[in-house]
Design a protein around this motif. Structure first.
Motif, PDB file in Angstrom:
ATOM      1  N   PRO A  80       9.596 -66.666  17.767  1.00 51.32           N
ATOM      2  CA  PRO A  80      10.305 -67.651  16.905  1.00 51.32           C
ATOM      3  C   PRO A  80       9.056 -68.300  15.785  1.00 51.32           C
ATOM      4  O   PRO A  80       8.262 -68.481  15.981  1.00 51.32           O
ATOM      5  CB  PRO A  80      10.528 -68.731  17.945  1.00 51.32           C
ATOM      6  CG  PRO A  80       9.662 -68.817  19.069  1.00 51.32           C
ATOM      7  CD  PRO A  80       9.172 -67.004  18.895  1.00 51.32           C
ATOM      8  N   THR A  99       8.911 -60.012  18.732  1.00 55.09           N
ATOM      9  CA  THR A  99       9.921 -60.755  18.357  1.00 55.09           C
ATOM     10  C   THR A  99       9.396 -62.247  18.801  1.00 55.09           C
ATOM     11  O   THR A  99       9.120 -62.623  20.021  1.00 55.09           O
ATOM     12  CB  THR A  99      11.082 -60.794  19.289  1.00 55.09           C
ATOM     13  OG1 THR A  99      11.236 -58.890  18.837  1.00 55.09           O
ATOM     14  CG2 THR A  99      12.134 -61.295  18.677  1.00 55.09           C
ATOM     15  N   ALA A 127      14.871 -60.488  13.257  1.00 50.38           N
ATOM     16  CA  ALA A 127      14.980 -60.141  14.366  1.00 50.38           C
ATOM     17  C   ALA A 127      16.570 -59.463  14.372  1.00 50.38           C
ATOM     18  O   ALA A 127      17.368 -59.836  13.983  1.00 50.38           O
ATOM     19  CB  ALA A 127      14.644 -60.800  15.480  1.00 50.38           C
ATOM     20  N   THR A 177      13.577 -69.470  13.263  1.00 54.16           N
ATOM     21  CA  THR A 177      14.263 -68.115  13.137  1.00 54.16           C
ATOM     22  C   THR A 177      13.723 -67.169  13.905  1.00 54.16           C
ATOM     23  O   THR A 177      12.399 -67.041  13.817  1.00 54.16           O
ATOM     24  CB  THR A 177      14.257 -67.918  11.424  1.00 54.16           C
ATOM     25  OG1 THR A 177      14.871 -68.943  10.956  1.00 54.16           O
ATOM     26  CG2 THR A 177      14.894 -66.601  11.430  1.00 54.16           C
ATOM     27  N   MET A 178      14.224 -66.335  14.648  1.00 53.06           N
ATOM     28  CA  MET A 178      13.614 -65.266  15.500  1.00 53.06           C
ATOM     29  C   MET A 178      13.218 -63.924  14.327  1.00 53.06           C
ATOM     30  O   MET A 178      13.870 -63.569  13.554  1.00 53.06           O
ATOM     31  CB  MET A 178      14.399 -64.549  16.667  1.00 53.06           C
ATOM     32  CG  MET A 178      14.782 -65.664  17.418  1.00 53.06           C
ATOM     33  SD  MET A 178      13.229 -66.518  18.428  1.00 53.06           S
ATOM     34  CE  MET A 178      12.768 -64.974  19.170  1.00 53.06           C
TER      35      MET A 178
END
Length: 55
Positions: A28, A26, A55, A7-8
């Motif tokens: 992962p 930002t 994000a 998930t970012m």
């Protein structure tokens, strides 16, 4: 076995004096448990980052 998708998330160090203080990164991320718990550590000062948002 299916691999989990990252998930970012946006992680921001808030450690006073750190060169990364206030800079948004930002990245992962993978949740550690269910419900999701996100954990991050600053690569500069090694402090735990508690400011983590999608994000």
């Amino acid at each position: 076995m299916d691999e989990q998708e990252p998930t970012m998330m946006v992680a921001t160090c808030r450690t006073p004096g750190c060169s990364q203080d206030g800079i948004r990164h930002t990245v992962p991320m993978y949740a550690n448990t269910a419900p999701p718990i996100w954990r991050a550590q600053c690569g500069q000062c090694s402090q735990v980052i508690s400011d983590i948002v999608p994000a």
